[in-house]
Motif scaffolding. Structure first.
Motif, PDB file in Angstrom:
ATOM      1  N   PHE A  26       0.848  -1.192   0.000  1.00 39.70           N
ATOM      2  CA  PHE A  26       0.000   0.000   0.000  1.00 39.70           C
ATOM      3  C   PHE A  26       0.884   1.242   0.000  1.00 39.70           C
ATOM      4  CE2 PHE A  26      -2.611  -3.401   1.441  1.00 39.70           C
ATOM      5  CZ  PHE A  26      -3.891  -3.109   0.982  1.00 39.70           C
ATOM      6  N   VAL A  29      -1.049   5.886   2.695  1.00 40.05           N
ATOM      7  CA  VAL A  29      -1.992   5.324   3.676  1.00 40.05           C
ATOM      8  C   VAL A  29      -2.612   6.444   4.509  1.00 40.05           C
ATOM      9  CG1 VAL A  29      -1.096   2.980   3.779  1.00 40.05           C
ATOM     10  CG2 VAL A  29       0.004   4.760   5.159  1.00 40.05           C
ATOM     11  N   GLY A  33      -6.499   5.563   1.746  1.00 41.70           N
ATOM     12  CA  GLY A  33      -5.665   4.376   1.646  1.00 41.70           C
ATOM     13  C   GLY A  33      -5.907   3.414   2.794  1.00 41.70           C
ATOM     14  N   ARG A  34      -6.034   3.960   4.012  1.00 41.80           N
ATOM     15  CA  ARG A  34      -6.298   3.097   5.166  1.00 41.80           C
ATOM     16  C   ARG A  34      -7.682   2.462   5.071  1.00 41.80           C
ATOM     17  NH1 ARG A  34      -4.201   7.567   7.869  1.00 41.80           N
ATOM     18  NH2 ARG A  34      -6.205   8.051   8.833  1.00 41.80           N
ATOM     19  N   MET A  37      -7.554  -0.402   2.600  1.00 43.48           N
ATOM     20  CA  MET A  37      -6.801  -1.519   3.173  1.00 43.48           C
ATOM     21  C   MET A  37      -7.626  -2.243   4.235  1.00 43.48           C
ATOM     22  SD  MET A  37      -3.033  -1.522   4.952  1.00 43.48           S
ATOM     23  CE  MET A  37      -3.531  -0.452   6.323  1.00 43.48           C
ATOM     24  N   LYS A  38      -8.251  -1.477   5.117  1.00 40.94           N
ATOM     25  CA  LYS A  38      -9.052  -2.067   6.190  1.00 40.94           C
ATOM     26  C   LYS A  38     -10.196  -2.896   5.640  1.00 40.94           C
ATOM     27  CE  LYS A  38     -11.116  -0.671  10.602  1.00 40.94           C
ATOM     28  NZ  LYS A  38     -12.566  -0.711  10.582  1.00 40.94           N
ATOM     29  N   ALA A  48      -1.846  -7.724   3.664  1.00 39.50           N
ATOM     30  CA  ALA A  48      -1.043  -6.500   3.573  1.00 39.50           C
ATOM     31  C   ALA A  48       0.373  -6.838   4.013  1.00 39.50           C
ATOM     32  CB  ALA A  48      -1.634  -5.414   4.458  1.00 39.50           C
ATOM     33  N   LEU A  51       3.810  -1.316   3.659  1.00 42.40           N
ATOM     34  CA  LEU A  51       3.180  -0.005   3.661  1.00 42.40           C
ATOM     35  C   LEU A  51       4.250   1.052   3.424  1.00 42.40           C
ATOM     36  CD1 LEU A  51       1.362  -0.380   7.120  1.00 42.40           C
ATOM     37  CD2 LEU A  51       0.455  -1.110   4.902  1.00 42.40           C
ATOM     38  N   ASP A  53       4.518   5.582   3.165  1.00 38.90           N
ATOM     39  CA  ASP A  53       3.906   6.903   3.137  1.00 38.90           C
ATOM     40  C   ASP A  53       4.957   7.904   3.598  1.00 38.90           C
ATOM     41  OD1 ASP A  53       0.664   7.904   3.203  1.00 38.90           O
ATOM     42  OD2 ASP A  53       2.166   9.287   3.986  1.00 38.90           O
ATOM     43  N   LEU A  59       1.594   6.343   8.625  1.00 37.51           N
ATOM     44  CA  LEU A  59       2.155   4.994   8.709  1.00 37.51           C
ATOM     45  C   LEU A  59       1.851   4.338  10.047  1.00 37.51           C
ATOM     46  CD1 LEU A  59       5.660   5.289   7.000  1.00 37.51           C
ATOM     47  CD2 LEU A  59       3.784   3.790   6.329  1.00 37.51           C
ATOM     48  N   ALA A  62      -1.734   3.215  10.000  1.00 38.72           N
ATOM     49  CA  ALA A  62      -1.910   2.071   9.099  1.00 38.72           C
ATOM     50  C   ALA A  62      -1.324   0.803   9.702  1.00 38.72           C
ATOM     51  CB  ALA A  62      -1.255   2.374   7.763  1.00 38.72           C
TER      52      ALA A  62
END
Length: 348
Positions: A26, A29, A33-34, A37-38, A48, A51, A53, A59, A62
């Motif tokens: 990812f 985030v 983005g989060r 992903m979630k 995942a 990560l 960012d 970060l 995330a």
């Protein structure tokens, strides 16, 4: 090129990945983005593994959602993880370059909209996906609402008769909270690129991507017409797209419109045999009512609540689990960007 492309990685140990699930990295985030992903992790659709960012705070948040993922600060470090797919949620100016880098490394891509700031950028990404034979997706999430799926079935079946017009609206009572949205070089444009892109995508998707013969548009910033040479990005736009055959498409979008509610989001289709519309409820960004029209009568097709925000990425991840190969339907992404280019050109 920003820090996400050039900063050295700062990794931490990762938990073993489930080999039955796509391994995803990812890039970006922040909130969106989060959220994406979630939604994938909670649905058990992906692993995942990494990560990245530029923001340590993003970060950290995330990493709480995906505690087994390695944490990095560069795209190169994510690519070195050799994931099955990369999810991109960075500022628009970076999308094309980052997507192409991943695709050329043999990694499938799911990108936030817009795929590129222009048709040229979007086509470059699509061609990279084709050459690499890798799956490419964009987060056009409104396609995946129950209401739009129902309307598309009515359109495809001919139940609405000969189509006359599509009217699509997205007015937001607020403007974006990040400075880069207001820099044309970074964003590619204003309300059209941010909100109107969803409307253009829905219209073309509903009609199976017809050839657009003519475009008229009016764009303004702070009440002043947007003309060539202005540095400002538009906060209000209306446009008419006329296909070579088929119904007229009319779109309107804006930031900070004083409409007495948080948002006005509508997509209506009118035909000789009836109509249908999806409209947001009480200014909500998430709740929609969808109805079919028969003259002066109406019937419900879909009602809230509905958890649709993560459905686009879920569909991409499910497809990725079956095959990493290029999906020719990605060609439609270039058609959307081409229409956006023509909206801007017509206004100037």
């Amino acid at each position: 090129m920003n820090d996400l492309l050039r900063t050295a990685p700062a990794a931490r140990p990762a938990a073993p990945a489930d080999p039955a699930l796509p391994r995803l990295a990812f890039l970006g985030v922040g909130w969106i983005g989060r959220h994406r992903m979630k939604s994938l992790l909670e649905a058990g659709l992906a692993e995942a593994v990494a990560l990245a960012d530029a923001s340590p705070e993003a970060l950290e948040e995330a990493a709480r959602i995906a505690p087994g993922a390695r944490v990095h600060s560069s795209l190169d470090a994510l690519i070195a993880e050799r994931p099955d797919g990369l999810v991109i949620a960075t500022p628009s100016a970076q999308h094309a370059e980052q997507a192409i880098a991943a695709l050329e490394a043999g990694i499938a891509v799911f990108c936030q909209k817009p795929l590129g700031r222009s048709e040229a950028e979007a086509r470059a990404v699509i061609e990279a996906a084709r050459r690499a034979d890798r799956l490419l997706g964009v987060d056009f999430s409104y396609r995946h609402t129950a209401g739009m799926e129902a309307i598309r079935e009515l359109v495809r079946s001919g139940a609405l008769g000969t189509l006359l017009a599509l009217d699509l609206t997205f007015h937001n009572a607020y403007g974006p909270d990040k400075p880069w949205f207001y820099d044309r070089a970074l964003s590619g444009g204003g309300a059209v690129m941010d909100l109107g892109v969803h409307l253009v995508d829905l219209a073309l998707w509903l009609l199976d991507f017809p050839e657009i013969a003519h475009v008229d548009s009016h764009l303004s910033a702070g009440g002043e017409p947007l003309v060539a040479g202005m540095e400002a990005v538009e906060d209000f736009a209306v446009a008419t797209l006329t296909p070579r055959s088929g119904p007229v498409i009319r779109i309107a979008c804006s930031w900070r419109l004083q409409a007495g509610r948080d948002a006005v989001i509508e997509a209506s289709v009118y035909g000789t045999g009836g109509g249908a519309a999806m409209r947001n409820v009480d200014g909500s960004f998430y709740d929609f009512v969808t109805e079919r029209f028969h003259g002066t009568r109406r019937e419900a097709l879909a009602r809230p609540p509905e958890d649709w925000g993560g459905k686009a990425i879920a569909a991409w991840a499910a497809r990725l689990a079956r095959s990493k190969g290029f999906d020719p339907s990605a060609e439609g992404l270039a058609a959307v960007s081409a229409a956006i280019d023509r909206i801007y050109a017509a206004a100037r």
